[in-house]
Design an enzyme around this catalytic site. Structure first.
Site, PDB file in Angstrom:
ATOM      1  N   THR A   1       0.609  -1.143  -0.387  1.00  0.00           N
ATOM      2  CA  THR A   1      -0.055   0.706   0.446  1.00  0.00           C
ATOM      3  C   THR A   1       0.888   0.795   0.258  1.00  0.00           C
ATOM      4  O   THR A   1       0.331   2.226  -0.433  1.00  0.00           O
ATOM      5  CB  THR A   1      -1.160  -0.319   0.942  1.00  0.00           C
ATOM      6  OG1 THR A   1      -1.583  -1.010   1.398  1.00  0.00           O
ATOM      7  CG2 THR A   1      -1.670   1.302   1.331  1.00  0.00           C
TER       8      THR A   1
ATOM      9  N   GLU B   1      14.836 -26.961  27.706  1.00  0.00           N
ATOM     10  CA  GLU B   1      14.960 -25.974  26.657  1.00  0.00           C
ATOM     11  C   GLU B   1      16.400 -25.717  26.996  1.00  0.00           C
ATOM     12  O   GLU B   1      17.223 -24.842  25.412  1.00  0.00           O
ATOM     13  CB  GLU B   1      14.860 -24.400  27.330  1.00  0.00           C
ATOM     14  CG  GLU B   1      13.342 -23.718  27.391  1.00  0.00           C
ATOM     15  CD  GLU B   1      12.626 -23.276  26.340  1.00  0.00           C
ATOM     16  OE1 GLU B   1      13.361 -23.653  25.418  1.00  0.00           O
ATOM     17  OE2 GLU B   1      11.598 -24.087  26.769  1.00  0.00           O
TER      18      GLU B   1
END
Length: 609
Positions: free
Chosen positions: A215, A431
């Site tokens: 745009t 983790e």
């Protein structure tokens, strides 16, 4: 385009109001039969012309009629309503009038003064009432009738601020701007091309992922050319009433023809230009009629020289082939994600109006934000500014940018959430398993941050990699390594805790999808060879879903399942072997996470030394 509300003519209602007021005035004046006034009665009384006066009481109304007989024998009628006085004792009042000296004269205004209140004022109020009624009728007609009359009008809005836009305000899209500079030259100097027999392009399709600046490019093109710019969304054409969308398309192009040369920008054109014959409405639904009218206006029998239509979409694969042929959208400009140089230019643009600290290195931020679009980068600096403002800092620091990157990419950390020591330990090992594979495997690392702090996306912790370079495509080896990294958390849980949790569900889903894509889409299977069996990505229409069938046999489906399982098993064994070789690092990393809750790349890599 602004639709003017159609007002009802005022003159006929003015005539009606005049007739009503005249009727009211005539009715009021006709009630007073006698022209004889109270002041005339006083004059006759003083001159001695009154022979007799008789007041007759009205039984229904507490007023009466004064019948005056003058000397010459003429009788006059005077109503007590004319003198605004009520006579309670008629006989006493009659006796007082017989003798002029004892006469009691009511000290009131005459009928002329009273007529202003009894006649003119009601007429004024009646006139105001009629005017208000007319205004209410006009308002109701404007809200109802004019809406129906303007239902087929285009909702396109003419943008007036594009004069302040040009290509200098668009960063990170060098090649895309070069392609659109030809369109600008077409609009500025059309005769140069017409004299050589060249056909001016009628449409430009901007395609690319969301947030890449499609745009913004359209506005910059119109501002650079200095022509009127009309913008409308594809969904504005489509309504529940058949024929409205086609009418709006015609009205849009008719308005544009009045301001040649000009540009029309249709955002999200896939809302109206999807492939025909694929919906539940057959070939006669509202969307398809709108598309047919758009095709005719762009390259039909109508002449639309000087109008360039620009459109933006991120789903070019579902557009109708007729709208993509030459003569409609002649140019297709791919607006992709910026590279590292483009990201740095975009960051410099958005950092101009922000106080940036000396420790913020935009070049480094551009290097670690591979895959970010222009909108993502703008949001990153905006979130960093918000964090700095919340901390009441005078400028943005590198720590703010790091916090913003975690917030944008993973979610806001929830430090106040209470977590048990057992869950912290499970998350720390989970983790750490991911982090070890990120560090050891060459194509997927390195690690940027490891944390066991819960995030806004429901994760108990996260391991954030640090992409250091842009890659245009994936290799088979990197996809296998990505599957191995996804398995690292589950493997660490099984080795250390001799149990496993549901925390690896998202990892399993991601790993399975990658393995399936390797087999069915990219031809990485030795048994199936160089064949594409991925037909699910093309199912974007309801009509296709209803009559969908697999493009391969049950035997092939069995082979696909076996190949996916073989890739997953192989990756699992290799990832488990790597974590077993780095068991000491796994324990050290988990212990550090239990203590600090978050460790950086330098702290994690120091464990391997």
């Amino acid at each position: 385009m602004e639709n003017k509300t159609r007002k009802l003519p005022f003159f006929p209602y003015l005539i009606i109001a005049f007739v009503i007021l005249a009727s009211i005035y005539y009715f009021q004046t006709s009630m007073n039969i006698s022209d004889y006034k109270y002041k005339d009665f006083l004059k006759d009384l003083n001159k001695g012309n009154v022979k007799s006066v008789v007041i007759d009481q009205n039984k229904e109304v507490p007023t009466g009629e004064i019948v005056i007989t003058r000397i010459k024998g003429e009788k006059q009628s005077l109503y007590l309503t004319d003198i605004n006085k009520t006579i309670k004792d008629i006989d006493k009042y009659n006796d007082s009038l017989k003798d002029k000296k004892k006469a009691v004269y009511p000290k009131i205004n005459d009928v002329e003064g009273e007529s202003l209140l009894t006649t003119v004022v009601p007429m004024i109020f009646m006139g105001i009432f009629v005017v208000v009624i007319i205004m209410m009728m006009n308002a109701s007609q404007g809200a109802g009738g004019s809406k129906m009359a303007n239902f087929g009008k285009s909702k396109a809005r003419r943008v007036v601020d594009v004069k302040n836009m040009d290509f200098s305000k668009v960063a990170g899209l060098k090649e895309e701007k070069e392609e659109l500079e030809e369109i600008v030259d077409f609009l500025k100097n059309p005769k140069k091309y017409i004299n050589l027999g060249a056909r001016i392009p009628k449409g430009v399709l901007l395609e690319g992922p969301p947030g890449t600046g499609k745009t913004l490019l359209a506005k910059a093109t119109a501002g650079e050319a200095g022509v009127p710019f009309y913008t409308i969304s594809g969904s504005d054409f489509v309504e529940m009433f058949v024929g409205v969308g086609a009418s709006r398309v015609r009205d849009l192009f008719q308005e544009a023809k009045k301001n040649l040369p000009c540009m029309i920008f249709i955002d999200e054109i896939d809302a109206v230009a999807r492939r025909r014959g694929t919906g539940m409405g057959g070939g006669h639904d509202e969307r398809e009629q709108t598309l047919n009218q758009l095709l005719v206006e762009m390259d039909g029998f109508g002449i639309n020289e000087g109008i360039i239509v620009m459109a933006a979409t991120n789903r070019v694969d579902i557009l109708d082939p007729a709208i993509l042929r030459p003569g409609r959208f002649d140019r297709k400009v791919v607006v992709g994600k910026p590279d590292v140089k483009g990201r740095e230019e975009i960051l410099n643009v958005h950092a101009k109006n922000k106080p940036i600290g000396d420790d913020v290195n935009l070049t480094h931020i551009a290097q670690i934000t591979a895959g970010f679009t222009g909108a993502d980068l703008e949001n990153l600096l905006n979130e960093a500014a918000i964090i700095a403002a919340d901390n009441e800092q005078p400028y943005i620091t590198n720590a703010n940018v790091t916090q913003a990157m975690i917030k944008v990419g993973i979610g806001k950390e929830k430090r106040s959430k209470i977590i048990s020591e057992k869950e912290k330990k499970i998350t720390a090992y989970h983790e750490s398993g991911h982090a070890i594979l990120f560090h050891v495997l060459p194509d997927v690392g390195p690690v940027h941050t490891i944390s066991i702090i819960p995030t806004g996306q429901g994760a108990a912790g996260y391991t954030m990699p640090l992409p250091e370079k842009d890659e245009m495509f994936l290799t088979k080896g990197k996809m296998i390594q990505e599957i191995m990294v996804s398995m690292g958390g589950r493997i660490a849980e099984e080795i250390v805790l001799d149990d496993c949790t549901t925390g690896a569900s998202a990892d399993i889903m991601q790993a399975t999808a990658t393995a399936k894509a390797m087999v069915t889409r990219y031809g990485f299977s030795d048994k199936l060879g160089f064949v594409n069996y991925d037909d699910d990505s093309d199912n974007v229409f309801i009509g296709r879903d209803l009559a969908h069938s697999k493009g391969y046999s049950e035997e092939t489906a069995k082979i696909i399942d076996g190949e996916v399982r073989e890739i997953m098993d192989k990756c699992y064994k290799e990832a488990k072997a790597i974590i077993n070789d780095n068991m000491a690092i796994l324990h050290k990393s988990a212990e550090m996470l239990m203590e600090k809750e978050k460790i950086t790349r330098e702290e994690f890599e120091a464990l391997f030394d």
